[in-house]
Design an enzyme around this catalytic site. Structure first.
Site, PDB file in Angstrom:
ATOM      1  N   HIS A 192       0.253   6.873  13.561  1.00  0.00           N
ATOM      2  CA  HIS A 192       0.816   7.197  12.237  1.00  0.00           C
ATOM      3  C   HIS A 192       1.564   8.539  12.279  1.00  0.00           C
ATOM      4  O   HIS A 192       1.263   9.454  11.511  1.00  0.00           O
ATOM      5  CB  HIS A 192      -0.278   7.199  11.162  1.00  0.00           C
ATOM      6  CG  HIS A 192       0.267   7.063   9.763  1.00  0.00           C
ATOM      7  ND1 HIS A 192      -0.382   6.380   8.769  1.00  0.00           N
ATOM      8  CD2 HIS A 192       1.408   7.537   9.196  1.00  0.00           C
ATOM      9  CE1 HIS A 192       0.333   6.440   7.646  1.00  0.00           C
ATOM     10  NE2 HIS A 192       1.432   7.151   7.882  1.00  0.00           N
ATOM     11  N   ARG A 248       2.919   0.278   6.565  1.00  0.00           N
ATOM     12  CA  ARG A 248       1.473   0.334   6.389  1.00  0.00           C
ATOM     13  C   ARG A 248       0.858  -0.823   7.162  1.00  0.00           C
ATOM     14  O   ARG A 248       1.405  -1.930   7.171  1.00  0.00           O
ATOM     15  CB  ARG A 248       1.086   0.219   4.904  1.00  0.00           C
ATOM     16  CG  ARG A 248       1.374   1.470   4.070  1.00  0.00           C
ATOM     17  CD  ARG A 248       0.514   2.663   4.472  1.00  0.00           C
ATOM     18  NE  ARG A 248       0.729   3.825   3.630  1.00  0.00           N
ATOM     19  CZ  ARG A 248       1.554   4.844   3.913  1.00  0.00           C
ATOM     20  NH1 ARG A 248       2.240   4.854   5.042  1.00  0.00           N
ATOM     21  NH2 ARG A 248       1.668   5.863   3.075  1.00  0.00           N
TER      22      ARG A 248
HETATM   23  P1  NDP Z   1      11.157   3.245  -1.201  1.00  0.00           P
HETATM   24  O1  NDP Z   1      10.292   3.070  -2.378  1.00  0.00           O
HETATM   25  O2  NDP Z   1      12.304   4.185  -1.274  1.00  0.00           O
HETATM   26  O3  NDP Z   1      11.757   1.836  -0.758  1.00  0.00           O
HETATM   27  C1  NDP Z   1      10.978   0.676  -0.714  1.00  0.00           C
HETATM   28  C2  NDP Z   1      11.876  -0.502  -0.351  1.00  0.00           C
HETATM   29  O4  NDP Z   1      11.041  -1.657  -0.187  1.00  0.00           O
HETATM   30  C3  NDP Z   1      12.894  -0.829  -1.444  1.00  0.00           C
HETATM   31  O5  NDP Z   1      14.099  -1.259  -0.870  1.00  0.00           O
HETATM   32  C4  NDP Z   1      12.218  -1.988  -2.183  1.00  0.00           C
HETATM   33  O6  NDP Z   1      13.084  -2.898  -2.821  1.00  0.00           O
HETATM   34  C5  NDP Z   1      11.538  -2.693  -1.031  1.00  0.00           C
HETATM   35  N1  NDP Z   1      10.448  -3.540  -1.520  1.00  0.00           N
HETATM   36  C6  NDP Z   1       9.339  -3.152  -2.204  1.00  0.00           C
HETATM   37  N2  NDP Z   1       8.582  -4.230  -2.502  1.00  0.00           N
HETATM   38  C7  NDP Z   1       9.244  -5.301  -2.018  1.00  0.00           C
HETATM   39  C8  NDP Z   1       8.990  -6.693  -2.045  1.00  0.00           C
HETATM   40  N3  NDP Z   1       7.902  -7.200  -2.636  1.00  0.00           N
HETATM   41  N4  NDP Z   1       9.894  -7.520  -1.475  1.00  0.00           N
HETATM   42  C9  NDP Z   1      11.010  -7.024  -0.892  1.00  0.00           C
HETATM   43  N5  NDP Z   1      11.315  -5.706  -0.831  1.00  0.00           N
HETATM   44  C10 NDP Z   1      10.435  -4.855  -1.382  1.00  0.00           C
HETATM   45  O7  NDP Z   1      10.186   3.627   0.007  1.00  0.00           O
HETATM   46  P2  NDP Z   1      10.501   4.558   1.269  1.00  0.00           P
HETATM   47  O8  NDP Z   1      11.667   3.987   1.986  1.00  0.00           O
HETATM   48  O9  NDP Z   1      10.548   5.972   0.862  1.00  0.00           O
HETATM   49  O10 NDP Z   1       9.150   4.363   2.124  1.00  0.00           O
HETATM   50  C11 NDP Z   1       8.750   3.086   2.565  1.00  0.00           C
HETATM   51  C12 NDP Z   1       7.323   3.153   3.099  1.00  0.00           C
HETATM   52  O11 NDP Z   1       7.298   3.781   4.374  1.00  0.00           O
HETATM   53  C13 NDP Z   1       6.328   3.976   2.283  1.00  0.00           C
HETATM   54  O12 NDP Z   1       5.879   3.280   1.153  1.00  0.00           O
HETATM   55  C14 NDP Z   1       5.235   4.229   3.286  1.00  0.00           C
HETATM   56  O13 NDP Z   1       4.277   3.208   3.228  1.00  0.00           O
HETATM   57  C15 NDP Z   1       5.948   4.168   4.635  1.00  0.00           C
HETATM   58  N6  NDP Z   1       5.961   5.477   5.315  1.00  0.00           N
HETATM   59  C16 NDP Z   1       5.416   5.568   6.575  1.00  0.00           C
HETATM   60  C17 NDP Z   1       5.428   6.760   7.249  1.00  0.00           C
HETATM   61  C18 NDP Z   1       4.909   6.868   8.644  1.00  0.00           C
HETATM   62  O14 NDP Z   1       4.796   7.974   9.177  1.00  0.00           O
HETATM   63  N7  NDP Z   1       4.577   5.769   9.292  1.00  0.00           N
HETATM   64  C19 NDP Z   1       5.993   7.983   6.659  1.00  0.00           C
HETATM   65  C20 NDP Z   1       6.564   7.781   5.348  1.00  0.00           C
HETATM   66  C21 NDP Z   1       6.518   6.559   4.707  1.00  0.00           C
HETATM   67  P3  NDP Z   1      14.024  -2.427  -4.039  1.00  0.00           P
HETATM   68  O15 NDP Z   1      15.141  -1.642  -3.373  1.00  0.00           O
HETATM   69  O16 NDP Z   1      14.498  -3.694  -4.645  1.00  0.00           O
HETATM   70  O17 NDP Z   1      13.180  -1.582  -4.937  1.00  0.00           O
HETATM   71  C1  OXD Z   2       3.860   8.709   3.915  1.00  0.00           C
HETATM   72  C2  OXD Z   2       3.185   8.686   5.210  1.00  0.00           C
HETATM   73  O1  OXD Z   2       3.767   7.728   3.183  1.00  0.00           O
HETATM   74  O2  OXD Z   2       3.120   9.755   5.870  1.00  0.00           O
HETATM   75  O3  OXD Z   2       4.528   9.715   3.612  1.00  0.00           O
HETATM   76  O4  OXD Z   2       2.732   7.627   5.657  1.00  0.00           O
END
Ligand code: NDP
Ligand code: OXD
Length: 309
Positions: A272, A224
């Site tokens: 995006h 993001r």
């Molecule tokens: P998940 O919820 O599966 O994983 C999030 C990861 O981030 C976990 O490992 C979590 O740690 C870690 N995390 C969260 N908060 C913190 C913190 N404060 N400090 C350190 N680590 C942290 O998310 P996804 O992998 O499914 O997706 C990640 C992001 O990708 C989405 O939230 C979205 O914003 C973005 N996205 C972007 C897209 C695009 O097209 N550009 C498409 C889809 C998603 P822990 O393992 O300890 O919980």
């Molecule tokens: C998502 C995205 O979070 O598309 O799935 O950014």
């Protein structure tokens, strides 16, 4: 009871058709067509939902985000306190892995330099990059970060993950918690951000974080835009502290046409598109969530609203 679908007008119908193909008995209402009976809505499949609107359905019991990130859904201050599930989908994950590999390899293999050499018709091989010496930090080792980290590690890059809570991921080392953040950045040549946007991650890649990265490091942000402090990143790119950045996400979106990122020689901008949700692929899990909620069963991919992801 009926499922309400929001999001881009054309996509609302695509979701409806994908769901009806699996279950023609579903009652579906598209927000774009208006909602004749708000009391009939018991679930909502949402994206960019108009702020305040979800508070007007008295029988709403379930929210389903049309993506992996739920920051946009949670940003509505009037959002009812209901269970929220998000999507976890193999196609979403593989598309993100492709995007991350492309961004990393483009930098690792000096693609920008070779394109400008070609523009000048200059035959000039640069020193061959050494994969085993290009250290990569994967910020976020969730559904998307883990898969990208594994694909990069399989190519021979030394990858280290960063998470909020202690985790394991095969042979890939993971460091957890705020104290591990700056030391990890300091020893990473490429930083890939796949964190959710939460109160804890907003502005996380600020001046101090970017300054901690070694001179000549590279940033990939497909998470993001609001996780990155833009002025700090631009200053680091202008000064040459960072070699470049591949940015897929911005605050705000669309990225305004006058924004410096568009024309910055060290920045690769994509709109995006790293990984888009494909309605036909996620329709089975949307149906599953609906059935679970309607039958009082435990939900899958249930968002913890306290942690914000
Ligand atoms: P998940 O919820 O599966 O994983 C999030 C990861 O981030 C976990 O490992 C979590 O740690 C870690 N995390 C969260 N908060 C913190 C913190 N404060 N400090 C350190 N680590 C942290 O998310 P996804 O992998 O499914 O997706 C990640 C992001 O990708 C989405 O939230 C979205 O914003 C973005 N996205 C972007 C897209 C695009 O097209 N550009 C498409 C889809 C998603 P822990 O393992 O300890 O919980
Ligand atoms: C998502 C995205 O979070 O598309 O799935 O950014």
């Amino acid at each position: 009871m009926a499922l309400l679908i929001s999001g881009a007008a054309a996509k609302q119908a695509v979701y409806r058709d994908a769901l009806l193909a699996l279950d023609p008995s579903l009652d579906i209402v598209l927000l774009r067509d208006g909602v004749p009976d708000p009391s009939a809505i018991d679930a909502a499949l949402v994206w960019n939902h108009p702020g305040g609107d979800l508070a007007r359905y008295p029988n709403l019991r379930l929210l389903i985000a049309q993506g992996a990130g739920v920051d946009g859904v949670l940003a509505d201050p009037t959002l009812p306190d209901l269970p929220l599930v998000r999507l976890v989908d193999p196609l979403l994950t593989s598309a993100m892995t492709e995007h991350v590999l492309l961004a990393v390899l483009r930098h690792h293999r000096d693609d920008a330099a070779y394109r400008s050499l070609q523009a000048r018709a200059e035959w000039h091989p640069l020193p061959a990059p050494v994969t085993a010496k290009r250290r990569i930090a994967m910020l976020g080792m969730g559904e998307l970060g883990r898969a990208s980290a594994q694909a990069l590690a399989a190519l021979g890059f030394p990858v280290t993950g960063w998470t909020r809570t202690p985790r394991t991921c095969g042979d890939i080392p993971i460091r957890a918690g705020a104290d591990a953040f700056l030391p990890l950045l300091a020893e990473s040549d490429i930083v890939v951000c796949l964190l959710p946007l939460t109160d804890a991650t907003r502005g996380l890649l600020d001046h101090a974080a970017i300054a901690a990265m070694p001179r000549g490091a590279y940033l990939v942000n497909a998470a993001r835009g609001a996780i990155v402090h833009d002025a700090s990143l631009l200053a680091a790119l202008d000064s040459g502290h960072l070699a470049g950045a591949a940015l897929d996400v911005f605050e705000p979106e669309p990225l305004p046409s006058h924004h410096a990122y568009w024309r910055h020689p060290r920045v690769v901008v994509t709109p995006h598109i790293a990984s888009e949700t494909i309605p036909s692929s996620v329709a089975p899990q949307v149906l599953d969530a609906l059935r679970r909620a309607r039958n009082g069963l435990a939900l899958v991919n249930h968002v913890d609203r306290r942690s914000g992801y």
